[in-house]
Write an enzyme that holds these catalytic residues in place. Structure first.
Site, PDB file in Angstrom:
ATOM      1  N   ASP A 142       4.281  37.985  73.358  1.00 51.69           N
ATOM      2  CA  ASP A 142       3.618  36.681  73.378  1.00 51.69           C
ATOM      3  C   ASP A 142       2.132  36.880  73.105  1.00 51.69           C
ATOM      4  OD1 ASP A 142       2.423  37.525  75.742  1.00 51.69           O
ATOM      5  OD2 ASP A 142       3.526  36.155  77.046  1.00 51.69           O
TER       6      ASP A 142
ATOM      7  N   HIS B 163       0.805  39.900  75.616  1.00 47.86           N
ATOM      8  CA  HIS B 163       1.632  40.922  76.253  1.00 47.86           C
ATOM      9  C   HIS B 163       2.581  41.561  75.248  1.00 47.86           C
ATOM     10  CE1 HIS B 163       0.479  37.768  79.156  1.00 47.86           C
ATOM     11  NE2 HIS B 163       0.139  38.815  79.891  1.00 47.86           N
TER      12      HIS B 163
ATOM     13  N   SER C 170      -1.237  40.964  84.637  1.00 50.89           N
ATOM     14  CA  SER C 170       0.003  40.512  84.008  1.00 50.89           C
ATOM     15  C   SER C 170       0.739  41.613  83.262  1.00 50.89           C
ATOM     16  CB  SER C 170      -0.293  39.355  83.048  1.00 50.89           C
ATOM     17  OG  SER C 170      -1.213  39.757  82.046  1.00 50.89           O
TER      18      SER C 170
END
Length: 384
Positions: free
Chosen positions: A349, A352, A58
């Site tokens: 978040d 990340h 991610s």
């Protein structure tokens, strides 16, 4: 002589010059006004042109997961506000308010920002490709449904086949040998292991790390067999310090969980050993390791040192340290809080970093010096 023949009809005294001009105009049009032609073949006139191939999770996903059938996959939620608000002004599937590290590296290398590999439409693979997928692990069963590393390798092999068909064997080989291969993978494997095994023995931890490293090195060797010679790694970060960790274990408070970070440190040591060995075994092999663990960890612990106001809580989310639910709505009700200025935060978040943090980290990966980025950096890899 009549001038009804247009630009290419001229007196004999100027025929040669205008003929040359006409050819120049046509060449310009064929190169710059015909994107299909540009896509169809790579022009070796630009010997400095080097591709960037990205593999990862991610942290590097440019939006591949939005094209997967499983909407429950991590990253699928990054197609809603407030993701992408800072740079793209819209959600793109990136788990960030703006650009990720590979986006910035591509720009530093004078390449276009690479689109998701799974995005429909034509792709200019002589610029590279980004196969990264949110939730992906080195091991196949880490996050079923994501594009695990072995599947990313399969996609890369498809790209290799495409390059060979379009460019011919020799030119494709040159593109692959000159390309730089960037990785960020392993964090999900260890985060998952630590969640499943709250009190794991040192022996079981060691065996798991060896399994991950073994599968990772197997993929690396296959890429080298296909022509890859320049490898860059963002190593595994301080997993115990991400805001999401504090959601699973509120007792951590403002500190960091030790077990996932310990697994990351073990992984990073083995990775460095393997790449050094590969350098001695494979002619022309060069590599860079960016110590993401140290660089990010220091920004979490000492945010003001790097111009941030907050290093532990996320800009977007709910719960302890806003570690969850960024972008989530229920029955039209927003289930998260959002800071007014993401650039003041290290984390966007629960897992990340913000574009501003990514910019600092990408700069270290690009032209940082040892011991943060060693033995080479990406700028040096692109220069070879």
């Amino acid at each position: 002589m009549s001038n009804t023949g247009g630009l290419c009809s001229a007196s004999e005294s100027t025929m040669a010059g205008l003929s040359f001009l006409c050819c120049g105009v046509l060449l310009f049009a064929s190169i710059f006004l015909n994107p299909i032609s540009c896509h169809a073949r790579f022009r070796p006139r630009d010997a400095a042109h080097k591709a960037l191939f990205v593999f990862g999770d991610s942290l590097f996903d440019p939006g591949n997961n939005q094209y997967l059938n499983d909407s429950s996959q991590e990253g699928a939620g990054a197609t809603v506000f407030p993701y992408g608000e800072t740079f793209f002004k819209r959600p793109t599937g990136r788990l960030c308010d703006g650009r990720t590290v590979p986006d910035l590296i591509a720009q530093f290398a004078n390449l276009p920002i690479l689109p998701p590999y799974l995005q429909p439409g034509d792709h200019q693979f002589t610029d590279g490709a980004n196969f990264a997928s949110a939730g992906a692990g080195v091991l196949d069963n880490t996050r079923p449904g994501s594009i695990n590393l072995r599947l990313q390798l399969s996609y890369f092999k498809d790209v290799v086949k495409s390059l060979r068909e379009k460019l011919g064997e020799e030119e494709a080989k040159r593109v692959l040998m000159n390309a730089v291969y960037l990785f960020s993978i392993g964090g999900n494997d260890y985060f998952g292991f630590s969640q499943r095994n709250r009190v794991a023995s040192e022996e079981s931890e060691g065996q798991y790390v060896q399994s991950v490293i073994g599968n990772l090195t197997s993929v690396l060797k296959e890429i080298c067999d296909l022509g890859g010679r320049k490898i860059a790694f963002q190593n595994v970060g301080p997993l115990g310090c991400v805001p999401m960790t504090k959601v699973f274990d509120p007792s951590i408070g403002s500190g960091c969980a030790e077990e996932p970070s310990s697994l990351a440190r073990q992984h990073n040591r083995y990775l460095a050993i393997f790449l050094k060995q590969l350098e001695t075994q494979l002619p022309g092999f060069k590599y860079a390791i960016f110590d993401y663990y140290i660089a990010l960890g220091d920004r979490v612990a000492n945010p003001s040192k790097y111009g941030f106001k907050e290093g532990k809580a996320a800009c977007c989310g709910s719960g302890p340290y806003r570690g969850m639910n960024c972008g989530r709505t229920e029955n039209g009700t927003q289930m998260f809080e959002l800071c007014s200025n993401p650039s003041e935060y290290v984390w966007f978040d629960g897992g990340h970093t913000t574009e501003r943090a990514n910019t600092q980290l990408a700069q270290l990966l690009w032209d940082g010096a040892p011991p943060v980025t060693a033995p080479l950096n990406m700028k040096q890899l692109f220069s070879f």
